[in-house]
Design a protein around this motif. Structure first.
Motif, short mmCIF file in Angstrom:
data_model
loop_
_atom_site.label_atom_id
_atom_site.label_comp_id
_atom_site.label_asym_id
_atom_site.label_seq_id
_atom_site.Cartn_x
_atom_site.Cartn_y
_atom_site.Cartn_z
N LEU A 1 0.79 -1.23 0.00
CA LEU A 1 0.00 0.00 0.00
C LEU A 1 0.82 1.28 0.00
N THR A 2 2.12 1.17 0.25
CA THR A 2 2.96 2.36 0.25
C THR A 2 4.11 2.25 -0.75
N VAL A 3 5.00 1.27 -0.56
CA VAL A 3 6.18 1.15 -1.42
C VAL A 3 5.80 0.87 -2.86
N VAL A 4 4.92 -0.13 -3.06
CA VAL A 4 4.52 -0.46 -4.43
C VAL A 4 3.70 0.68 -5.03
N ALA A 5 2.81 1.26 -4.23
CA ALA A 5 2.01 2.38 -4.73
C ALA A 5 2.91 3.55 -5.11
N PHE A 6 3.94 3.80 -4.29
CA PHE A 6 4.87 4.88 -4.62
C PHE A 6 5.67 4.53 -5.87
N SER B 1 0.02 4.27 8.29
CA SER B 1 -0.14 2.99 7.60
C SER B 1 0.64 1.88 8.29
N ILE B 2 1.86 2.22 8.71
CA ILE B 2 2.69 1.22 9.41
C ILE B 2 2.03 0.83 10.72
N TRP B 3 1.53 1.83 11.45
CA TRP B 3 0.86 1.54 12.73
C TRP B 3 -0.41 0.74 12.51
N GLN B 4 -1.20 1.13 11.50
CA GLN B 4 -2.47 0.46 11.25
C GLN B 4 -2.26 -0.97 10.77
N SER B 5 -1.17 -1.21 10.02
CA SER B 5 -0.94 -2.56 9.48
C SER B 5 -0.71 -3.57 10.59
N ARG B 6 -0.21 -3.12 11.73
CA ARG B 6 0.01 -4.02 12.86
C ARG B 6 -1.30 -4.55 13.43
N ARG B 7 -2.40 -3.84 13.12
CA ARG B 7 -3.70 -4.25 13.64
C ARG B 7 -4.47 -5.12 12.64
#
Length: 372
Positions: free
Chosen positions: A42-47, A143-149
């Motif tokens: 959701l971040t690296v690939v999207a970027f 996003s990093i924080w939310q992904s942990r959930r």
């Protein structure tokens, strides 16, 4: 004209290859560093898939084709939702199960409105660019924080996209080589694409904004097309949708934000874009809300609707560029006919979805029932 067309084709090819190499390298490095596959998707690939837009916008703004930068971002975002999601959903209905994506969609609409407000004065300067880019940094941390959930099941879906992470120092060096080659490809490809597009625009007396909205926007969105359609074919649940939503966010916050910071004069925003393309982009982002929340999936008929809208919108742009008398007629038909009809259809769809959704005591209920 032949030279200009050749530059565009060559630029597009080099951009796609460069973007693919950058995505591979960045994903490999992120995986090596232990970053969640969900965040990578959701971040690296999207970027990475938005890197061509960034390269083209920087190249255009630093030269004498600044309007291409704005047209590129607006056109790419419209293309991402209408064309890419439309085609992907036609291949197979797309699931939208991740809570992360459900939260990102309203955020995407909010950023689109913020960008419109910031550009109302006809210019995106260093302050506006810093605000957009700062919002991007907050988004990445969130996003990093939310992904942990996220549930284990959702994370496993994303891990399937990155099944060969680097395991040694030599693998890491190879990923860095891919990144460098990708950046070189993006630099040269973007310059060739912009040069060819400007040459054609001037020969045909077309505005740079229109070229950015069409040729350049479609060309720089090819990595998103490949990533989302392939994810759809392979049956990956949130990858196709996440790539599009993430790319749209990066286009607005990073591409225009960073361009406004780096370019000394900032980014000019044409009045035509303020009162036509910005509202269209916001409407296109907003249309995702009821579609994504009805049944947690994008059905084929919804994909066909999105794809049809893109064809109509592009037809309207072309007719307007050649000053056809049919352009105002098509514009009024879409504004006073298609838009109300779409609102009605989506409203009915949302109401039916709410009526048919059973009240479950918890998210675990469906799995327990299945187990029994």
């Amino acid at each position: 004209m032949l030279v200009a067309s050749g530059l565009i084709v060559l630029g597009l090819v080099v951009l796609v290859v460069g973007g693919d190499l950058l995505v591979r390298g960045a994903s490999g490095i992120a995986s090596l560093l232990g970053i969640s596959p969900l965040v990578i998707g959701l971040t690296v690939v999207a970027f990475g898939t938005s890197a061509p837009e960034l390269a083209v916008s920087l190249s255009a703004s630093s030269g004498d084709a600044a309007e291409i930068a704005v047209g590129n971002v607006l056109g790419s975002n419209i293309f991402n939702v209408l064309f890419i999601l439309g085609i992907s959903a036609l291949v197979t209905p797309l699931s939208v199960a991740s809570q992360l994506i459900r939260l990102e969609v309203p955020f995407m609409v909010g950023v689109a409105i913020l960008l419109w407000v910031l550009g109302m004065n006809g210019h995106l300067g260093h302050v506006e660019g810093s605000l957009l880019f700062g919002t991007l940094m907050i988004y990445i941390v969130w996003s990093i924080w939310q992904s942990r959930r996220e549930s284990k099941k959702v994370v496993e879906e994303y891990e399937e996209e990155f099944d060969n992470p680097p395991k040694s120092i030599w693998d890491a060096l190879l990923q860095l080589v891919w990144i460098v080659l990708g950046l070189i490809g993006l630099a040269y490809g973007s310059q060739w694409l912009v040069d060819g597009a400007v040459m054609i625009a001037r020969k045909l007396n077309m505005s740079e904004l229109l070229i950015g909205l069409t040729i350049v926007a479609v060309g720089t969105s090819l990595p998103e097309v490949v990533a989302s359609v392939m994810a759809s074919i392979k049956g990956e649940r949130d990858i196709a949708v996440g790539n599009v939503v993430g790319s749209n966010l990066f286009n607005m916050m990073c591409v225009l934000g960073l361009t406004a910071i780096v370019v000394p004069e900032g980014v000019p925003v044409p009045q035509t874009a303020i009162w036509q393309e910005f509202p269209v982009m916001i409407a296109v982002c907003a249309i995702c809300l009821p579609i994504f929340f009805t049944g947690g999936r994008i059905e084929r008929w919804e994909g066909a609707m999105l794809f049809g809208y893109y064809i109509l919108y592009t037809t309207y742009l072309v007719l307007g560029a050649i000053e056809s008398p049919y352009a105002p007629m098509l514009g009024k038909a879409m504004l006073f006919g298609l838009v109300p009809l779409t609102i009605l259809i989506l409203t009915v769809s949302v109401l039916n979805s709410l009526r048919s959704t059973p009240d479950l005591p918890s998210e675990e209920a469906p799995e327990e029932a299945t187990a029994d």
